[in-house]
Design a protein around this motif. Structure first.
Motif, short mmCIF file in Angstrom:
data_model
loop_
_atom_site.label_atom_id
_atom_site.label_comp_id
_atom_site.label_asym_id
_atom_site.label_seq_id
_atom_site.Cartn_x
_atom_site.Cartn_y
_atom_site.Cartn_z
N SER A 53 0.83 -1.20 0.00
CA SER A 53 0.00 0.00 0.00
C SER A 53 0.86 1.25 0.00
CB SER A 53 -0.90 0.01 1.24
OG SER A 53 -1.71 -1.12 1.30
N PHE A 98 -0.60 4.28 0.79
CA PHE A 98 -1.18 5.10 1.84
C PHE A 98 -1.68 4.18 2.95
CE2 PHE A 98 -0.76 8.95 -0.43
CZ PHE A 98 -0.96 8.63 -1.77
N TYR A 99 -1.14 4.35 4.12
CA TYR A 99 -1.51 3.47 5.23
C TYR A 99 -1.21 4.14 6.55
CZ TYR A 99 3.52 2.55 5.10
OH TYR A 99 4.88 2.70 5.08
N SER A 126 1.23 8.14 9.94
CA SER A 126 0.91 7.93 8.53
C SER A 126 2.10 7.32 7.79
CB SER A 126 0.54 9.26 7.88
OG SER A 126 1.67 10.14 7.90
N ARG A 186 -3.23 -0.42 9.03
CA ARG A 186 -4.50 -0.06 8.42
C ARG A 186 -4.20 0.44 7.02
NH1 ARG A 186 -7.77 4.71 11.24
NH2 ARG A 186 -6.10 5.94 10.26
N ARG A 230 -5.21 2.40 4.91
CA ARG A 230 -5.72 3.68 4.47
C ARG A 230 -5.39 4.73 5.52
NH1 ARG A 230 -11.01 5.20 6.50
NH2 ARG A 230 -11.74 3.70 8.07
N ARG A 247 -6.96 8.11 7.52
CA ARG A 247 -8.22 8.77 7.86
C ARG A 247 -7.85 10.08 8.51
NH1 ARG A 247 -12.43 8.40 11.84
NH2 ARG A 247 -11.44 6.72 13.04
N GLU A 255 -10.54 -1.19 12.70
CA GLU A 255 -10.16 -0.60 11.41
C GLU A 255 -8.85 -1.15 10.88
OE1 GLU A 255 -10.40 3.70 11.35
OE2 GLU A 255 -11.77 3.68 13.05
#
Length: 129
Positions: free
Chosen positions: A29, A31-32, A52, A99, A101, A103, A115
């Motif tokens: 990924s 973006f995580y 992040s 995670r 993604r 947020r 999540e």
């Protein structure tokens, strides 16, 4: 398969410091979020801090603000949790989690354990004299 391995836990006296590491491998990924959670005996698992993928955005639980610092080394794919001024109430098993993604609402939101898709095995931190 994504894999997370925590290390650095141990026994420390009140007021002492520990630095936890979370080594990640097998993820693709871009973006995580990597989160640190902890679970004290007989209690639920609660978020401590998160960071992040860029390492720029972080957030902390109120109980650890000013004492804990989260950071990352993207070359080593490792996230750290520097814990200072440790208190007996910090005693818990500490887990890192992934995670897939971000947020962000004003700042990075760590969210809840539900999540996060991948978890490490945990490392015990005991603060006691």
């Amino acid at each position: 398969q994504l894999h997370l391995v925590e290390s650095g836990g141990g026994l420390v006296q009140p007021g002492g410091s520990l630095k936890l590491s979370c080594a990640a491998s097998g993820f693709t990924s871009n973006f995580y979020t990597i989160g640190w959670f902890r679970q004290a005996p007989g209690k639920g698992r609660n978020v401590v801090s998160c960071i992040s993928n860029s390492g720029v955005s972080t957030n902390y639980a109120d109980s650890v603000k000013g004492r804990f610092t989260i950071s990352s080394d993207n070359v080593k794919n490792t996230v750290y949790l520097q814990m200072n001024s440790l208190e007996p109430e910090d005693t818990a098993v500490y887990y890192c989690a992934f995670r897939a993604r971000l947020r962000i609402s004003g700042r990075l939101q760590c969210g809840t354990e539900g999540e996060y898709e991948y978890w490490g095995q945990g490392t015990q931190v005991t603060v006691s004299s």
